[in-house]
Design a protein around this motif. Structure first.
Motif, short mmCIF file in Angstrom:
data_model
loop_
_atom_site.label_atom_id
_atom_site.label_comp_id
_atom_site.label_asym_id
_atom_site.label_seq_id
_atom_site.Cartn_x
_atom_site.Cartn_y
_atom_site.Cartn_z
N SER A 90 0.82 -1.21 0.00
CA SER A 90 0.00 0.00 0.00
C SER A 90 0.86 1.26 0.00
CB SER A 90 -0.94 0.00 1.21
OG SER A 90 -1.95 -0.97 1.07
N TRP A 235 -5.23 5.18 -0.20
CA TRP A 235 -4.95 4.33 0.97
C TRP A 235 -6.18 3.56 1.43
CZ3 TRP A 235 -0.48 2.95 3.18
CH2 TRP A 235 -0.54 2.35 4.44
N ASN A 236 -7.37 4.17 1.33
CA ASN A 236 -8.59 3.53 1.82
C ASN A 236 -9.32 2.74 0.75
OD1 ASN A 236 -8.26 4.65 4.42
ND2 ASN A 236 -9.26 6.55 3.79
N ASP A 237 -8.77 2.67 -0.45
CA ASP A 237 -9.47 1.94 -1.52
C ASP A 237 -9.50 0.45 -1.23
OD1 ASP A 237 -10.52 1.51 -4.33
OD2 ASP A 237 -8.64 0.39 -4.39
N TYR A 238 -10.63 -0.15 -1.55
CA TYR A 238 -10.78 -1.60 -1.38
C TYR A 238 -11.23 -2.27 -2.68
CZ TYR A 238 -12.80 -6.06 0.02
OH TYR A 238 -13.12 -7.38 0.09
N THR A 251 -3.27 -5.13 -1.03
CA THR A 251 -3.08 -3.89 -0.28
C THR A 251 -3.58 -4.06 1.15
OG1 THR A 251 -5.21 -3.05 -1.06
CG2 THR A 251 -3.25 -2.47 -2.34
N GLN A 253 -5.97 -2.62 2.86
CA GLN A 253 -7.41 -2.67 3.12
C GLN A 253 -7.96 -4.07 2.87
OE1 GLN A 253 -8.99 -0.31 4.56
NE2 GLN A 253 -7.35 1.20 4.44
N VAL A 279 -3.44 0.52 10.22
CA VAL A 279 -4.01 1.19 9.05
C VAL A 279 -4.20 2.68 9.29
CG1 VAL A 279 -6.02 1.29 7.53
CG2 VAL A 279 -5.13 -0.92 8.25
#
Length: 304
Positions: A90, A235-238, A251, A253, A279
């Motif tokens: 990430s 960073w918060n993408d899933y 990554t 998440q 995280v």
């Protein structure tokens, strides 16, 4: 004028227009802000303390303080749950995507704001239209395009090159965030007075030097704001990372979701909350780095 008149202190008038007066609207606004801050602060602090609890401490009251600093939760989450590997992926993807986005967005937004050229209105409308496209809705077509691209280079890269590649994931992140970044920086560059540019041209500076030495440093508040929003998005993408990274190199998440599913079944919530803290920490650190730039004005330096 007498000395008494010079030394006379002029006090601001107290009344309806006083800056420090507490009106009903201001009081209500402050109360709402405090409540909103507490709704964010309390869960973050609770997760932080819960990450140090032992497994047996979760069967009592959830509001009790941990009996000790159980650092083994972080060790297990970082090593046994492979969050260390996911964390490194990430960091690499987010940093590369931010660099690629700025390399393209900065000169593009500068040219869009300071120059006139044929097709500028069409390009501007296309960029604004990109703001209304949610990348999560087009992630499947992007995945199919990358799969077809892998078929073309199969003889050179038998294991594939475009799918399950952190570099390509960073390229997708940067490309999908370009409309927002260009739109934000373009308005900021357009608001800078022409006096700065004219003064530099008189001194013999080239357009490239004006862009890099004058406009880019002055645009640091807007650049910091775009970097903050893009960092949070990357960073918060899933969904995108889960779709394009089909192998074990995932990554943070996606790894956190796998950790949540595993630890809920094992009822080991300390390791789960430790993963959440891992995280959250980069987000807090990055915000602490750029928050000073967000408060700076656009007229740094000024004209002499």
């Amino acid at each position: 004028m007498s000395q008494a008149s010079k030394n006379k202190v002029i006090k601001p008038a107290k009344g309806r227009g006083s800056v420090n007066s507490w009106t009903v609207g201001r009081t209500v606004g402050q109360i709402v802000l405090v409540i909103c801050a507490l709704t964010i602060f309390v869960p973050v602090v609770w997760v932080f303390f819960a990450s140090f609890k032992d497994k047996s401490e979760f069967y009592g009251s959830p509001w009790t303080m941990p009996k000790g600093l159980h650092w083994q939760n972080f060790v297990d989450a970082f090593q046994d749950a492979h969050l260390g590997q996911y964390f490194g992926t990430s960091v690499f993807v987010t940093a590369l995507a931010m660099v690629l986005c700025l390399i393209v967005a900065l000169p593009c937004s500068y040219v869009m704001a300071r120059f006139d050229f044929p097709g500028k209105k069409i390009l501007k409308i296309a960029i604004q239209g990109g703001l209304f496209i949610n990348v999560n809705y087009i992630v499947v077509p992007i995945f199919l395009m990358l799969v077809d691209a892998d078929k073309l280079v199969y003889e050179i890269f038998p294991d594939g090159f475009f799918v399950n590649n952190p570099v390509m994931l960073a390229v997708v992140y940067a490309a999908t965030s370009l409309p927002f970044t260009v739109f934000l920086l373009q308005d900021f560059f357009a608001s800078i007075p022409k006096d700065f540019e004219e003064a530099a041209l008189i001194d013999g500076a080239s357009q490239f030097k004006i862009m890099t030495r004058i406009f880019f440093p002055m645009a640091m508040p807007a650049i910091s704001m775009s970097m903050l929003f893009n960092f949070l998005s990357y960073w918060n993408d899933y969904i995108i990372s889960m779709t394009l990274m089909t192998g074990d190199n995932r990554t943070i998440q996606v790894g956190l979701l796998n950790l949540m599913q595993t630890q809920k079944a094992a009822t080991n919530y300390g390791r789960l909350y430790a993963g959440m803290v891992i995280v959250m920490v980069p987000v807090l650190i990055f915000y602490a780095i750029v928050q000073k730039k967000l408060l700076q004005t656009s007229t740094m330096g000024g004209l002499k």
